[in-house]
Design an enzyme around this catalytic site. Structure first.
Site, mmCIF file in Angstrom:
data_model
loop_
_atom_site.group_PDB
_atom_site.id
_atom_site.type_symbol
_atom_site.label_atom_id
_atom_site.label_comp_id
_atom_site.label_asym_id
_atom_site.label_seq_id
_atom_site.Cartn_x
_atom_site.Cartn_y
_atom_site.Cartn_z
ATOM 1 N N HIS A 7 0.838 -1.199 0.000
ATOM 2 C CA HIS A 7 0.000 0.000 0.000
ATOM 3 C C HIS A 7 0.876 1.253 0.000
ATOM 4 O O HIS A 7 1.959 1.280 0.596
ATOM 5 C CB HIS A 7 -0.902 0.028 1.236
ATOM 6 C CG HIS A 7 -2.021 -0.959 1.168
ATOM 7 N ND1 HIS A 7 -2.670 -1.287 0.012
ATOM 8 C CD2 HIS A 7 -2.628 -1.692 2.150
ATOM 9 C CE1 HIS A 7 -3.623 -2.168 0.258
ATOM 10 N NE2 HIS A 7 -3.606 -2.445 1.557
ATOM 11 N N CYS B 184 0.237 2.244 -5.161
ATOM 12 C CA CYS B 184 -0.649 3.300 -5.647
ATOM 13 C C CYS B 184 -0.110 4.674 -5.281
ATOM 14 O O CYS B 184 0.708 4.823 -4.377
ATOM 15 C CB CYS B 184 -2.045 3.126 -5.059
ATOM 16 S SG CYS B 184 -2.907 1.667 -5.657
#
Length: 636
Positions: free
Chosen positions: A270, A319
């Site tokens: 993440h 991301c």
């Protein structure tokens, strides 16, 4: 009474240069006492049939030589000079040609290097054979009277326009001009780019306490680590790190950097972007997370720059959705423009990075194509450009994910550059010691079970720097024991982060590829949290051949602090076991039955690096609609 005189040659025969089958007449004129006799000979000194006259007519296919002997009745004789009939098989000679010079080969213009030797040639037909004179810039070159001009040690004094004058008694002809130019000096060869060492830190986070879990980092980190090792990198690969563990691992990594070192930092997990800075989310980051709970990428690069490494590469398969939040930005001072940094982002600003699950294997799409090209001996930015091209063609993410490359490289450095150790012995030894501390495996050991006479061999494999696999194999049979089975346990018990659905199958596939065929396997994960020595307990269950009783024997083996555990990443701040047991299912996998036939293919499906939403335009649940946790998504 007459006076005798010797034989005297008044006119020698003349050499000629003619086309094949052209009729040639050779003549000799001599005086002497009385009638003179003539005999012509060829180059083998054989008499020419019918060659007994002052005139010899020949028509040849190949070049030949002739000589004539003139004698009188008193045994006096003289030989003419050798005469050559040269044959040049060149087109363009008219059938009406009378013997005037006809140039068939002209000198050719050239570009030469200083100090070189160059040669100019001019060839012509003629009856008689023509003479040659060479000129440079309109001035005759003394003693240069052959059809070949050879100039040694070329310099500015030898450049210019060269001509050749060809003449015989009939006419004079001039060749075409040949221009000799001086080539510019060869550029100095590009120095061979080399590293003094190559090190890499690879981190993959997949089991998050407060955020959706990921599948791909396991295989991504494992495969990229193997490829970098093939390129000569010292690799430390780690899975599932807390913030404190990430920071400590990065600090240890920075200790390996020095002048001339190539450094690669890779992260899969993440991540997000805030105010132009990228943040990597540790597995213990709260919900919602803040900058102080994450690792700032730009700060990592700044610290890498401070070490004056030769090449700094950061590769992020995460991301980059924009996340507006309150809180201080990471304090980063600008780095000096060293021209040695490369950022490879899996996606562009405010966009997601996707992973795909296909055929039982999970991988990030960016890392999938990175692994395809990483071994190529090309400039590292060119490798990333090829990754970008391939990813842009992938129909699963076309229009959703685009690779972004930023760099300040001033030299064409590549991951395949060789390592030069000369002159850096002390630094290399220090880095080698640090690297071995995180990668040395326990030695293969044998355990004897004395009561039943069975021997068990333990061997070890490191799938990652913080994941140890223990293999137990029965090595001999005993007349006292039958139906033997093994169970492996550890003290303290270590968490198995791969016990979830789908993940265990991937890990089993890696064990199959390791080449081991054990009777029992124990997987020990998160070794960085080990606070003391690790003890392996081997329990043997067997049936006594005489009493038919089912019996149990146990042996223990202390293997110390293996792999990354020796680096004491958790030395300063012990892990909160209560929180860990609340968040994770603590399945210690005391004994993992080894299977060679497990295969659980699943249909391919792309999902974001941060959540499990699919690349479909259909409606999604609110918890799956973004790559961020609900509280962190500005769109909601």
């Amino acid at each position: 009474m007459s006076t005798r005189t010797e034989v005297i040659i008044l006119q020698q025969p003349m050499s000629v240069c003619v086309p094949p089958n052209h009729e040639v007449t050779l003549r000799v004129q001599a005086i002497g006492t009385g009638a003179l006799n003539y005999q012509w000979f060829d180059k083998q000194q054989t008499e020419v049939a019918g060659g007994t006259e002052p005139v010899l007519t020949v028509s040849l296919q190949i070049s030949g030589k002739y000589i004539c002997r003139v004698s009188d009745l008193y045994c006096n004789y003289q030989f003419t000079e050798w005469v050559k009939v040269r044959i040049l098989d060149e087109p363009g000679v008219s059938h009406t040609w009378k013997g005037e010079p006809h140039i068939v080969i002209h000198p050719i213009s050239q570009t030469v290097k200083p100090g070189e030797t160059f040669t100019l040639k001019c060839k012509a037909l003629g009856k008689p054979a023509p003479a040659y004179k060479w000129y440079r810039n309109g001035r005759i070159l003394p003693k240069q009277t052959t059809e070949t001009l050879r100039i040694e040690n070329a310099s500015v004094d030898t450049v210019g326009s060269y001509l050749c004058a060809v003449s015989n008694i009939l006419e004079e002809r001039w060749s075409e001009a040949a221009e000799i130019e001086m080539a510019p000096p060869d550029p100095k060869p590009e120095p061979t780019l080399m590293a003094t060492d190559k090190v890499a830190l690879l981190i993959g986070n997949l089991n998050y306490n407060n955020h959706p879990g990921l599948m791909a980092p396991t295989m991504d980190v494992h495969e990229l680590a193997n490829l970098l090792q093939q390129l000569g990198f010292r690799v430390v690969s780690l899975l599932d790190l807390t913030l404190q563990e990430m920071q400590t691992a990065i600090d240890k990594f920075l200790q390996l950097l020095d002048r001339g070192v190539y450094a690669v930092f890779y992260y899969a997990g993440h991540g997000y972007e805030h105010s132009g800075r990228n943040y990597l989310v540790a597995i213990d980051a709260p919900r919602p997370y803040r900058t102080e709970n994450c690792v700032c990428v730009q700060k990592v690069m700044h610290n890498m720059q401070n070490k004056k490494a030769q090449l700094n590469i950061i590769l992020l398969d995460t991301c980059r959705k924009w996340y507006k939040q309150k809180g201080p930005l990471s304090d980063i001072k600008p780095s000096a423009p060293l021209g040695n940094t490369v950022y490879g982002y899996a996606t562009s600003e405010d966009a997601e990075a996707f992973e795909v699950q296909d055929g039982g294997k999970s991988s990030g799409i960016f890392t999938k194509y990175l692994n395809k090209h990483v071994l190529k001996p090309e400039r590292v930015t060119h490798v990333l450009e090829q990754v970008s091209v391939d990813l842009g063609k992938d129909p699963l993410v076309r229009g959703r994910q685009v690779v972004e490359i930023r760099h300040t490289l001033t030299e064409p450095r590549a991951l395949t550059d060789l390592v030069r150790t000369s002159g850096h012995t002390m630094e290399l030894r220090r880095r080698d010691a640090c690297w071995k501390q995180a990668n040395v495996l326990p030695c293969r050991r044998s355990l004897d079970f004395q009561y039943c006479g069975v021997k068990v061999e333990l061997s070890f494999s490191a799938l990652f720097s913080n994941v140890l696999v223990v293999f137990a194999s029965l090595k001999n049979s005993s007349t006292m024991a039958q139906d033997c089975s093994l169970i492996l346990e550890s003290e303290p018990q270590m968490q198995d982060i791969f016990s979830g659905s789908g993940r265990s199958e991937e890990m089993d596939s890696l064990l199959v590829n390791s080449g081991e065929t054990p009777d029992c396997t124990l997987r020990l994960c998160c070794l960085q949290r080990l606070q003391g020595p690790l003890v392996i307990k081997v329990t043997l269950h067997y049936t006594h051949t005489q009493t038919k009783e089912r019996l149990t024997e146990s042996r223990e083996l202390d293997i110390g602090r293996p792999l990354i555990a020796s680096c004491k990443l958790n030395q300063m701040k012990p892990v909160d076991r209560r929180q860990e047991s609340r968040v994770h299912t603590v399945d210690h996998m005391s004994n993992i039955r080894y299977s060679h036939h497990q295969n659980h293919p699943r249909p391919g499906r792309p999902c974001t690096r941060k959540a499990e939403n699919r690349l479909q335009s259909s409606a999604k649940s609110s918890s799956m609609s973004s790559n961020e946790p609900e509280e962190n998504d500005e769109n909601e």
